[in-house]
Structures are given as structure tokens and as C-alpha cells.
Motif scaffolding. Sequence first.
Motif, mmCIF file in Angstrom:
data_model
loop_
_atom_site.group_PDB
_atom_site.id
_atom_site.type_symbol
_atom_site.label_atom_id
_atom_site.label_comp_id
_atom_site.label_asym_id
_atom_site.label_seq_id
_atom_site.Cartn_x
_atom_site.Cartn_y
_atom_site.Cartn_z
ATOM 1 N N LYS A 56 7.899 -10.101 -6.361
ATOM 2 C CA LYS A 56 7.246 -10.080 -7.673
ATOM 3 C C LYS A 56 6.378 -8.848 -7.828
ATOM 4 N N PHE A 57 5.714 -8.437 -6.743
ATOM 5 C CA PHE A 57 4.888 -7.228 -6.783
ATOM 6 C C PHE A 57 5.757 -6.007 -7.108
ATOM 7 N N TYR A 58 6.914 -5.897 -6.435
ATOM 8 C CA TYR A 58 7.790 -4.744 -6.673
ATOM 9 C C TYR A 58 8.404 -4.774 -8.072
ATOM 10 N N ILE A 59 8.789 -5.967 -8.534
ATOM 11 C CA ILE A 59 9.352 -6.088 -9.878
ATOM 12 C C ILE A 59 8.327 -5.642 -10.917
ATOM 13 N N ASN A 60 7.085 -6.050 -10.763
ATOM 14 C CA ASN A 60 6.022 -5.634 -11.680
ATOM 15 C C ASN A 60 5.776 -4.131 -11.603
ATOM 16 N N TYR A 61 5.843 -3.585 -10.401
ATOM 17 C CA TYR A 61 5.645 -2.139 -10.230
ATOM 18 C C TYR A 61 6.741 -1.370 -10.976
ATOM 19 N N ILE A 62 8.012 -1.800 -10.794
ATOM 20 C CA ILE A 62 9.122 -1.126 -11.473
ATOM 21 C C ILE A 62 8.980 -1.257 -12.988
ATOM 22 N N ALA A 63 8.593 -2.452 -13.446
ATOM 23 C CA ALA A 63 8.435 -2.683 -14.887
ATOM 24 C C ALA A 63 7.377 -1.755 -15.480
ATOM 25 N N MET A 64 6.279 -1.554 -14.765
ATOM 26 C CA MET A 64 5.189 -0.702 -15.252
ATOM 27 C C MET A 64 5.591 0.771 -15.306
ATOM 28 N N HIS A 65 6.514 1.179 -14.437
ATOM 29 C CA HIS A 65 6.907 2.593 -14.361
ATOM 30 C C HIS A 65 8.386 2.775 -14.728
ATOM 31 N N TYR A 66 8.939 1.867 -15.553
ATOM 32 C CA TYR A 66 10.392 1.815 -15.747
ATOM 33 C C TYR A 66 10.968 3.112 -16.321
ATOM 34 N N GLU A 67 10.382 3.638 -17.369
ATOM 35 C CA GLU A 67 10.947 4.831 -17.997
ATOM 36 C C GLU A 67 10.981 6.004 -17.026
ATOM 37 N N LYS A 68 9.953 6.149 -16.220
ATOM 38 C CA LYS A 68 9.917 7.210 -15.220
ATOM 39 C C LYS A 68 10.883 6.915 -14.081
ATOM 40 N N PHE A 69 10.938 5.649 -13.668
ATOM 41 C CA PHE A 69 11.771 5.261 -12.539
ATOM 42 C C PHE A 69 13.253 5.420 -12.854
ATOM 43 N N ASN A 74 0.812 -1.217 0.000
ATOM 44 C CA ASN A 74 0.000 0.000 0.000
ATOM 45 C C ASN A 74 0.848 1.271 0.000
ATOM 46 N N ILE A 75 2.039 1.208 0.607
ATOM 47 C CA ILE A 75 2.859 2.427 0.693
ATOM 48 C C ILE A 75 3.845 2.546 -0.466
ATOM 49 N N CYS A 76 3.865 1.568 -1.383
ATOM 50 C CA CYS A 76 4.839 1.557 -2.477
ATOM 51 C C CYS A 76 4.585 2.694 -3.463
ATOM 52 N N VAL A 77 5.597 3.523 -3.695
ATOM 53 C CA VAL A 77 5.568 4.593 -4.692
ATOM 54 C C VAL A 77 6.953 4.652 -5.342
ATOM 55 N N THR A 78 7.089 5.478 -6.362
ATOM 56 C CA THR A 78 8.373 5.583 -7.062
ATOM 57 C C THR A 78 9.492 6.021 -6.133
ATOM 58 N N ASP A 79 9.177 6.872 -5.160
ATOM 59 C CA ASP A 79 10.197 7.395 -4.251
ATOM 60 C C ASP A 79 10.828 6.318 -3.369
ATOM 61 N N ASN A 80 10.066 5.280 -3.027
ATOM 62 C CA ASN A 80 10.601 4.309 -2.059
ATOM 63 C C ASN A 80 10.695 2.867 -2.570
ATOM 64 N N VAL A 81 10.307 2.615 -3.811
ATOM 65 C CA VAL A 81 10.276 1.230 -4.286
ATOM 66 C C VAL A 81 11.663 0.585 -4.292
ATOM 67 N N ALA A 82 12.717 1.368 -4.578
ATOM 68 C CA ALA A 82 14.077 0.803 -4.575
ATOM 69 C C ALA A 82 14.458 0.330 -3.174
ATOM 70 N N ASP A 83 14.174 1.157 -2.182
ATOM 71 C CA ASP A 83 14.482 0.771 -0.802
ATOM 72 C C ASP A 83 13.653 -0.437 -0.371
ATOM 73 N N LEU A 84 12.385 -0.457 -0.758
ATOM 74 C CA LEU A 84 11.496 -1.545 -0.356
ATOM 75 C C LEU A 84 11.930 -2.884 -0.962
ATOM 76 N N VAL A 85 12.218 -2.883 -2.248
ATOM 77 C CA VAL A 85 12.570 -4.143 -2.902
ATOM 78 C C VAL A 85 13.943 -4.639 -2.451
ATOM 79 N N ASN A 86 14.887 -3.707 -2.216
ATOM 80 C CA ASN A 86 16.205 -4.113 -1.717
ATOM 81 C C ASN A 86 16.105 -4.727 -0.321
ATOM 82 N N ALA A 87 15.261 -4.106 0.535
ATOM 83 C CA ALA A 87 15.164 -4.535 1.936
ATOM 84 C C ALA A 87 14.443 -5.867 2.093
ATOM 85 N N THR A 88 13.535 -6.165 1.195
ATOM 86 C CA THR A 88 12.703 -7.369 1.359
ATOM 87 C C THR A 88 12.937 -8.407 0.274
ATOM 88 N N PHE A 89 14.013 -8.223 -0.528
ATOM 89 C CA PHE A 89 14.208 -9.065 -1.711
ATOM 90 C C PHE A 89 14.320 -10.547 -1.362
#
Length: 559
Positions: free
Chosen positions: A145-158, A122-137
Motif C-alpha cells: 500500500k505504501f508503494y502504491i500510494n507513492y506511485i500514485a503521488m508521482h504517477y505522471e513523472k513515473f 526509506n530507500i524508496c525513490v522513483t528509480d527503484n520503486v518498480a523493483d521494490l513493489v514487484n519484489a515485495t508485492f
Amino acid sequence: MSVSQNPEAATILDEIAKLCLNENYSDVSFVVGGEKLPAHRNILGQRCPVLNAIFLKGEPIDELVKLKEAPVDALKMFLKFIYTGIVELDAVSVNIVCETFKLARVFEMKKLEEICIDHLKNICVTDNVADLVNATFEKSSALTKFYINYIAMHYEKFVEHKTFKKLSVEVFECLFEAGTLQVSNKIIVNSFVKWMKANPSKSAQFPEPLKHIRLNAKYAQGCVKHLKNGCNVDNVTGLVNATFEKSHELFKFCLEYIDTHYAELAKHETFKKLSVEVIKRFFEDFEPEAPHDIISKSVVDWMQANPSESAQFPELLKHVRVNAIALNNMITAVRSLKLIADKDLLDIVYGCDDWEDDDSDDDSSTFSEESVEYPEGNVLTPQSDAKVVGGGNYFFFTSPSKGATLKQMDKNIEIYLARSYMMNYLEMELPGGDQSYWIDVSEDYGNWTRIIDNSNVTCRSVQRLYFEERPVHYIRICGTAPANGMFEISRLEAYYTEDPLDIDPETNIVTPSNNVVPPEKDTIIRQEANQNAQGGVVDNAKNDQISTYPEIGISCSIM
């Protein structure tokens, strides 16, 4: 029949909750960050499957778990959930939520894990997704998988976001491997270059994502150039494995790098990880200039580390071109380790007759006293083809330059001679400061003999080192320098001297029979308390040397 509400039930829950972190009746503890948190075995065992299994073993436990990495706040939140069923994730930082999530997974608290996952999604946004996926990988976990899909959907912006550079290499590899990126290969390549430039300390891990990137396109030249510039002994194995039959230019570059740095790479832990396709291709296309003993030993070590590729061993050995001595050592080792059938070994040995006779100036086919040369002068010269093959400046002997020193960059400095020479004297100059060292020599790079051990002696300036004469093909030097310093050599020479030598029968220390401290040997006598005294122990000393005599009760040192 209905059950009436009992107000005592809520009271009981409140009373149990009050036991959280309470020393009353505590019979077990958690230890984290130097802090001891009291707990109660009955409650922990009833609520947590992992802890219940531990307690049922019946083993005495005073301090249950020492959690070095978990923050105290995360453990307190974990314990509060056990005692109350309540967890307030909104009141703490994202880092504490991630650590609580990890504890839930370790101790198999499924409900707490689900609550943490829902919150982290619920708290995942572009600002914190890198920290979230690294911490819980965790590669196969639903949250990753949720974070990988999120990054893929917003890749050009991210990619343009400042946190993009924080992604771990494991996340990168998972992202490219998943095939979920709906962007062009050009964007993928350029983003990877951007990430590599921001993470130079992770160069050893660059090859992993490359397995999933196409590098043959023109726009990938920047990526190829960056990888070439960053190629080193730590990552070349990964690079050459990842680019096999993918990028001809980078793959060829890596093979050439291995060729020129073979002696160093052969001793590196990653050498054994070369794929069978790569190592076969390398020996088909290259004949490394490294010492043949090192080549043969490295091939045997690689085979021993890769038994699953045994079917490829005979074909590999057919392309390893070494002289007769090294070949004999290699075949002997392979036979003793039972890495290849005897029939295949015979085919390899007889197949060597087809090699061109390009080793006529190298070691002869059998080692004998006649194959050892008695040199007339210093053999550590370009003319004698002496080379530094590990741990220092590789061009110290081959391309000597004024003022250059041989600095110890690894645990040992290793020197190779084109053939075996009979030696009994080394002369080594240390440029400055107090240093210590030991020196080993070998004929075959396998059996080493220590000829000098000054590891517990303070040394400086010119070292004139005599030892019992012996054939030498390799020299290994290990030195230590003062704190924050580096062991280095400004001059190193090796000789066979016919000067009379004495050998102590008890210590085996070799000393010259003649005086070694005359003025022509640049002898220095140091004595801080008496540097201006006239005369001295050494007569006719050079004017630019310190010449003093010791006063009674004051020590002096001769160098």
C-alpha cells in the motif's frame, strides 16, 4: 533493590553469536542453492515461532528446510538476526533486503519484518520503486500500500521513467483498483497502452487492469486498437469478460473473435472462465460454425465448471443452437450430471421445435447406417466443407494455396467433416525429414478410435494408410518431428476404396490385397551404398526416382 550490571551477560551474547553458521553442536540444517548452513535447534526454536512449532512436533529433522528461491546471502542475514539480533541492511543490495523481508514474513519474525519495512520505505525513490513493489508485492500488505500510494503521488513523472515498464500486471491492477490516481483517465489509458507495448509476452494478463479503465472515450481508441491487434485465444476470455458493457466496440470484436475461433477456444482452459453474462450474450447473438459436437460438449463442460451459475443454465441452453444429434448428446450429458432439473430439460427440448430448420444439410436427427455417406472421391476438400478446427492452419482445406503446409501448432491437428463418411484409406504426404505420427478418428468427438499408430516408426514422403472401414466425422493427427523441427503435412486426402483388403486377425493390421509398390505408386528404393546400380527391385521405375537393388548384407528401404 537494584540489579548490578553483569559483564558476563555481554560475554554470553558474544558466545551465542559465535555459534551462527558454526557446525559445532549443530543438530539441524538449512539447505539453499546447494549450500548447507548449520544451525542449532534450541536457539532457532527459542527465537522463531514457526520453527518452534516444527520442533515441538518431535519429528526427526536432518535438513530442516530446502529453500530453492531464497539467495544464500539472505538466509545468512536471517540467521545472523536470530543469533545476534543484529541486521545490517545498508551493507547489502536491495534484492537481498527484499528476500530477507520475505523470509521474515514466512517465519513470522515480526521484529525483523518491521526493520526491513522501515528500511525499504526509506530507500524508496522513483528509480527503484518498480523493483521494490514487484519484489515485495502482497496485495493487502502495508508495504505494498505504501508503494502504491507513492506511485500514485508521482504517477505522471513515473510514467516517463524507464522502470515504469517493469511494473507487474498485479501491481497495475492494484494501482487502478485502489482509485488513488489523481490524474485524468486519458493519462491512465495512454500509460496502459505504453505498458502493454513494452510487455507483449504478458498479453494473457492484459484484461485484468481493464476492469478499472474507461474505454469509451475517443482518446481510448488507440488502446482499443492495440487490444484488438493483440487478441488471441489465450486472452480473449479475459478481454470479453473485462469489457462486458464497458466498450461496445471491443466487446463486439471479442464476441466475433470467439465466433470465428470457437472450435479452438472451446478446448482452451480459459473457455470455462467465460462469465455467464458473456456466454449467454454470445449464444443469443451468434451461431458459431464450429462442429455441433464441439459446441455441445463445450457448453456442458462450462456448466460443469460453473455450478454456482446453475440458475442461468436453462436460459443459456435455450440459445445454444445445434443439430439433433449434438442436442441429444448435450441433453444426455446434462441429465447424467444433474445440472438442470428434468422439467427444465423438457422445456428446452420442446423449445427446439421453434428453431428454423437450417440444418437440413447437416447430420440427421438419428444416427443410422443410412446417414453415413460412401464418398466417390477425396472428402478433404472445400466442396465437402472439410475444416481444420484445431492445432493447425485453419484454411488448409477451405482456402488451399500452392506450397502451403498443415503445420502442427498444438498437441494435435483436428479436422472436421460436415457429415459422417465411410472411410478406409488416407493418403498423407510429409514434405521432408523423418517424422512419426498416430491418427485417431471419431463420429461424435467424444469417443476416439486409433486407426494408425506410427508413433514409433520413422516415416517420410507419401503415406498410404489403409484401415478397417468405419464412419468418420472427425480426424485427429498427432505427429513428432526431428529436434528443432515441426511436424507438417503438405497433402492430406481421405477416401473410401473398394479395393480388396486383408485384415490380420492377430494384429488387426489392414493391408491391400494388391501390390502397393508398382512404379505408378511413385515407389522409391533408397540405399546409400548402391544408388548408381542398374536395374532394381521395381521394374520400369520412373526416371526421376531412385531405383536400386540391395547387395547382400546391405539393407534397403522401400517408400
